[in-house]
Design an enzyme around this catalytic site. Structure first.
Site, PDB file in Angstrom:
ATOM      1  N   SER A 148       0.865  -1.182   0.000  1.00 61.12           N
ATOM      2  CA  SER A 148       0.000   0.000   0.000  1.00 61.12           C
ATOM      3  C   SER A 148       0.902   1.232   0.000  1.00 61.12           C
ATOM      4  O   SER A 148       2.101   1.128   0.303  1.00 61.12           O
ATOM      5  CB  SER A 148      -0.891   0.008   1.247  1.00 61.12           C
ATOM      6  OG  SER A 148      -0.080   0.197   2.395  1.00 61.12           O
TER       7      SER A 148
ATOM      8  N   ASP B 204      -0.680  -1.486  -4.151  1.00 61.86           N
ATOM      9  CA  ASP B 204      -2.073  -1.738  -3.754  1.00 61.86           C
ATOM     10  C   ASP B 204      -2.803  -0.398  -3.579  1.00 61.86           C
ATOM     11  O   ASP B 204      -2.301   0.483  -2.869  1.00 61.86           O
ATOM     12  CB  ASP B 204      -2.030  -2.517  -2.426  1.00 61.86           C
ATOM     13  CG  ASP B 204      -3.381  -3.055  -2.009  1.00 61.86           C
ATOM     14  OD1 ASP B 204      -4.240  -3.290  -2.878  1.00 61.86           O
ATOM     15  OD2 ASP B 204      -3.568  -3.263  -0.790  1.00 61.86           O
TER      16      ASP B 204
ATOM     17  N   GLU C 236     -10.042  -0.429 -10.536  1.00 58.84           N
ATOM     18  CA  GLU C 236     -11.127  -0.688  -9.574  1.00 58.84           C
ATOM     19  C   GLU C 236     -12.399   0.053  -9.947  1.00 58.84           C
ATOM     20  O   GLU C 236     -12.373   1.211 -10.338  1.00 58.84           O
ATOM     21  CB  GLU C 236     -10.705  -0.286  -8.155  1.00 58.84           C
ATOM     22  CG  GLU C 236     -11.836  -0.502  -7.135  1.00 58.84           C
ATOM     23  CD  GLU C 236     -11.421  -0.339  -5.684  1.00 58.84           C
ATOM     24  OE1 GLU C 236     -10.249  -0.593  -5.361  1.00 58.84           O
ATOM     25  OE2 GLU C 236     -12.286   0.033  -4.878  1.00 58.84           O
TER      26      GLU C 236
ATOM     27  N   ASN D 105      -4.533  -9.019   3.863  1.00 58.47           N
ATOM     28  CA  ASN D 105      -3.626  -8.142   4.590  1.00 58.47           C
ATOM     29  C   ASN D 105      -3.829  -8.293   6.103  1.00 58.47           C
ATOM     30  O   ASN D 105      -2.957  -8.792   6.815  1.00 58.47           O
ATOM     31  CB  ASN D 105      -3.867  -6.682   4.142  1.00 58.47           C
ATOM     32  CG  ASN D 105      -2.906  -5.704   4.770  1.00 58.47           C
ATOM     33  OD1 ASN D 105      -1.964  -6.095   5.453  1.00 58.47           O
ATOM     34  ND2 ASN D 105      -3.140  -4.427   4.568  1.00 58.47           N
TER      35      ASN D 105
ATOM     36  N   ASN E 103      -6.908 -10.715  -2.226  1.00 64.49           N
ATOM     37  CA  ASN E 103      -5.991  -9.920  -1.406  1.00 64.49           C
ATOM     38  C   ASN E 103      -6.189 -10.192   0.082  1.00 64.49           C
ATOM     39  O   ASN E 103      -7.313 -10.141   0.578  1.00 64.49           O
ATOM     40  CB  ASN E 103      -6.245  -8.425  -1.619  1.00 64.49           C
ATOM     41  CG  ASN E 103      -5.894  -7.961  -3.011  1.00 64.49           C
ATOM     42  OD1 ASN E 103      -5.541  -8.758  -3.868  1.00 64.49           O
ATOM     43  ND2 ASN E 103      -5.982  -6.665  -3.224  1.00 64.49           N
TER      44      ASN E 103
ATOM     45  N   THR F   4      -9.503 -11.107   4.224  1.00 68.78           N
ATOM     46  CA  THR F   4      -9.511 -11.501   5.642  1.00 68.78           C
ATOM     47  C   THR F   4     -10.925 -11.800   6.123  1.00 68.78           C
ATOM     48  O   THR F   4     -11.805 -10.937   6.028  1.00 68.78           O
ATOM     49  CB  THR F   4      -8.932 -10.349   6.504  1.00 68.78           C
ATOM     50  OG1 THR F   4      -7.567 -10.193   6.163  1.00 68.78           O
ATOM     51  CG2 THR F   4      -9.072 -10.632   7.999  1.00 68.78           C
TER      52      THR F   4
END
Ligand code: 13P
Length: 287
Positions: free
Chosen positions: A49, A84, A135, A231, A229, A210
């Site tokens: 990021s 990211d 995105e 994190n 993804n 997550t």
């Protein structure tokens, strides 16, 4: 050598599995993820990021560290180094620094501006043999200062962006960065199916990996997701293992305060998390 993420994600889409993007924060994180990818014989994407890039003192440091590790750890699986949720300026910096992949997050712009900026970046990444993620819609919650309302993507807007020649696309489908709240409605498979229908072969990206239950992950892969993804989950695993080490007083035993010992349980916890995800995503032995 770093590679773009284009080939690994095309293969994943065709083979009905997903490649994990695991975000890095420092040397321990990077080493743990690279070693696990090698042990699992899995392709991997290292996510950075803008905040983490700054923390690690800048993108050039990150490129130097990752390239050094690829050589010194004899990493032979495909590895992409990916920005990211990049701003336009952040993307340009990462192109210059030697990343192999970037994400331009234009989701907070009106679609015309997202299209215009994405178009420029498509041209730039092609000149550099890199890959580009775009995105549409937004990922809920907050990651390193990037805040999203979590609205689902408009499939027609996804098609517009896909047609610009991006390599993969993150479409908001009710996914959220960080932990999912107890009242979370789950992923919108209706949106995902509609996006997939219009974008065809383009690999789709699922952010907020997550805490998404395994059955939803599997269904998302079936519906065209090829990159997931993760994190927060590695951060939680690292913090938990480190807390246990200190609470058990191990830092006070002998030379237990040595950072190489103090940070080892956290690094092992990251490895276990990454392995579990690679198995769930189906990328093991796909290098
Ligand atoms: P989590 O922190 O929820 O795993 O999300 C990661 C992510 O989407 C990075 O862009």
């Amino acid at each position: 050598m770093l590679v773009s993420a284009t080939e690994m994600l095309k293969k994943a889409k065709a083979g009905h599995y997903a490649v994990g993007q695991f975000n890095i924060n420092n040397l321990e994180w990077t080493k743990a993820i690279l070693q696990t990818a090698q042990e699992c014989n899995s392709p991997v994407i290292l996510g950075v990021s803008e905040g983490a890039g700054k923390y690690m003192t800048g993108y050039k440091t990150v490129v130097g560290m990752v390239n050094g590790m690829l050589e010194e750890l004899n990493i032979t699986v495909p590895v992409a180094l990916h920005l990211d949720h990049g701003s336009y300026e952040g993307c340009l910096k990462c192109v210059e620094a030697g990343f192999s992949s970037i994400m331009f997050d234009g989701s907070h712009y009106p679609i015309e501006e997202n299209v215009a900026k994405t178009t420029e970046l498509v041209k730039i990444v092609k000149e550099h043999g890199m890959s580009l993620e775009a995105e549409v819609g937004s990922i809920g919650g907050e990651e390193d200062g990037v805040i999203g309302a979590g609205e689902c993507a408009d499939p027609k807007e996804c098609k517009m962006i896909a047609d610009l020649g991006v390599d993969f696309l993150a479409a908001g489908i009710g996914n959220i960065h960080g932990k999912y709240p107890a009242n979370w409605k789950g992923l919108s498979f209706e949106t995902l199916a509609a996006v997939q229908e219009l974008t065809g072969e383009l690999p789709l990206v699922l952010h907020g990996g997550t805490g998404i239950p395994a059955d939803q992950i599997k269904k998302a892969i079936d519906l065209g997701v090829s990159k997931i993804n993760v994190n927060t989950e590695c951060q939680l695993a690292f913090a938990d293992a480190t807390r246990k080490y200190i609470e058990a007083g191990k830092d006070l035993e002998g030379k237990g305060f040595d950072p190489r010992k103090l940070l080892a349980p956290g690094a092992e916890a990251i490895k276990a998390t990454v392995k579990e995800k690679m198995e769930l995503f189906g990328s093991v032995n796909k290098a």
